[in-house]
Design an enzyme around this catalytic site. Sequence first.
Site, short mmCIF file in Angstrom:
data_model
loop_
_atom_site.label_atom_id
_atom_site.label_comp_id
_atom_site.label_asym_id
_atom_site.label_seq_id
_atom_site.Cartn_x
_atom_site.Cartn_y
_atom_site.Cartn_z
N ASP A 1 24.79 -35.73 25.17
CA ASP A 1 26.19 -36.10 25.27
C ASP A 1 26.44 -37.32 24.08
OD1 ASP A 1 28.93 -35.94 26.06
OD2 ASP A 1 28.80 -37.10 27.76
N LYS B 1 28.51 -39.00 21.53
CA LYS B 1 29.92 -39.06 21.00
C LYS B 1 30.36 -40.32 20.82
CE LYS B 1 31.66 -38.48 25.66
NZ LYS B 1 32.33 -37.58 26.72
N ASN C 1 30.52 -42.88 23.88
CA ASN C 1 29.19 -43.14 24.48
C ASN C 1 28.59 -44.25 23.49
OD1 ASN C 1 29.89 -41.74 26.73
ND2 ASN C 1 28.80 -40.04 26.13
N ASP D 1 25.53 -44.05 28.87
CA ASP D 1 25.78 -42.73 29.57
C ASP D 1 25.12 -41.90 29.46
OD1 ASP D 1 27.11 -40.80 30.83
OD2 ASP D 1 28.98 -40.60 29.77
N THR E 1 30.49 -32.06 25.04
CA THR E 1 31.85 -32.63 24.91
C THR E 1 32.12 -31.62 23.67
OG1 THR E 1 31.60 -34.68 25.53
CG2 THR E 1 33.80 -34.09 23.84
#
Length: 661
Positions: free
Chosen positions: A489, A491, A494, A511, A528
């Site tokens: 994840d 992105k 984060n 995260d 995402t």
Amino acid sequence: MEEANGGVSPSVAPQKPVAHVRPMLAASTPSPTTSPSPSPKQHVLQVQRPALVHTVRAKKCRFVRNGDRFFRGVHLAVNLERFRNFDSLLAEVTRLLQGTECMPLPSGVRTLYSTKNGIRVTSAEDLKDGEIYACASAGELYKKTQYGQVMRKPRHLSPHLSKVPEHSPCSSDTGTSVRPRLIVIVRSGNRPRRVVRVLINKRNSPSFEVALNHMTEYVKLDTGAVRKLFTLEGKQVQNLEDLMACQSGVFIAYGTERHSRDDFELDLEEYKSLQSLTKSTGRRVFPPALMTMSVKPIRKFCGSAEQLSRKSKGSCSPLLRTSLMKKPPPPKPKMPRKTKTTAKKPPVASPPPSEEPDSLPETVAREYEAGRIIGDGNFAVVKECVLRKTGEYFALKIIDKDKCKGKEHMIASEVAILRRVRHPNIVHLYAEFDFPRQLYLVMELVKGGDLFDAIAAANKFNERDAATMTRHLCSALSYLHQRRIVHRDIKPENLLVDVDESGCRILKLGDFGLAQEITEPLYMVCGTPTYVAPEILAETGYGLKVDIWAAGVILYILLCGFPPFVSASNDQEELFDVILSGIFEFPSPYWDPISDSARELVASMLQPDQSLRFSAEDVLDHPWLSECYSSDDEASLQLYHRLGVRFELSQETRSDTHLSS
């Protein structure tokens, strides 16, 4: 006593060899009244023979791709109790072949052939231990070749050179810096010749001889190993220095066959292949070598373009000239909104307010004093807390176990990973307190906000700033990937901004809710949408390099202010189709001031083929980062200052701290 115990009596403890097979002996041993007692030695013989006969042993077989003599195959122990029907065996072999270097089978494995005699296998019982079987699609005939043979080395390459370290004295390339790059190789042979891409880095190419051997696995010449390499100008590549110095990155590979002058003239199909492949490496439309070379059949197929070329004084081909014509700039795409992860979470009813703990448990309260709420998520709430002994501030993440039923394994995985990792670019876990209904995690407090806010405020960054942030991110990813941990994840939301002891701002990765240690290919669709890798959407199995894809999307955004893959109608399914295609552009005028080196790195991180995509170490080794970044560089300190101003202003207006929950 022997006559009284004429057989193996249940009341008498039997000898050790007989202990495991008493039921079998009871059925086969004669009655004590009709036959004498056997000796202990006879007991051993009677036990061992039936045991060997009734043992079901798995057959260890190797499965290769039909017609592919370079693929070494996959091994599988075939147990008839596990594979009760032939279709289940074919499905398992299909799964094992996915993600390997063999040529893909469109409909999976449907037929097996014995490489010993070419006979088709119709059941698992027909398989023989230790033999090799060729996997084919439906209706595909058996292709006889030398399957699964280890690649034959060139005569000038010693057998031990494939394991030679980078600075080995027996390599003529000692001291040559091998930078990671994607090169394009034209395979010698009948026209149209096959064009392939190969990833070269310091790990797979410590010397020129090993580099040729690495290319052999991808080029697959009919004559065997790659022995000679030429540029499109006809110059032979002699060592790694020549390989790195070629700006076009396009070569022609030969085995034992001789080369001729005509080999360096491309036909139309080869030209089109080079056009698409060199564009996908991030270079500006075409390498310089292609800009001036002749393409033989263009006159035959493009008459109007030939007339255009007569009127112009330039030397480049008409196809190039038409492709380089200026087009109106497309409208600038917008940045996506802040999003949560797409992993599906079950709906949970919120507990009544009376059940929410207003105070900390005694064990936690004895050490920490809780403050204001600084974050709230689906499963957890984050509070600011102070360590009573020192007055140091931390973030206290309180996970409600009742809200994450069915996701306990993800919480356990997140905590287990956070316990293991210690890196300056990763949010740190200091302590944990586990109770029946809540889990308390004492974590590093990061007050700077996240990278998404910085991008929204600055629109885009210069190359120095983008290189600094990319180095921070890939340094964390390299640390995780060495431990076989994938984040899944990555992105801007984060990536948090922290202030170190010297007052400098650094990026920290947070995260870890979707992070997982990899022991085999993963298939769960998560992440995402804007940053998800194509192999996740295709559900063909993925690994560590999905993080590099997401990092490449972030680098693209940092340099131009918008993502590489967008949906004009803001439709998620359309966005996924664009990502699966793997096609993106460097649109003008937004990318005009960006250097070729930066473009090349972005394209290498956004390769749809996982085997060609850069690793985290390749990104850190890329010359663009070393050219743009230095630990004591004044420009880097200016970046930290600018980030700090942005985030401090954001903190005054929003007064929040981002911590994954």
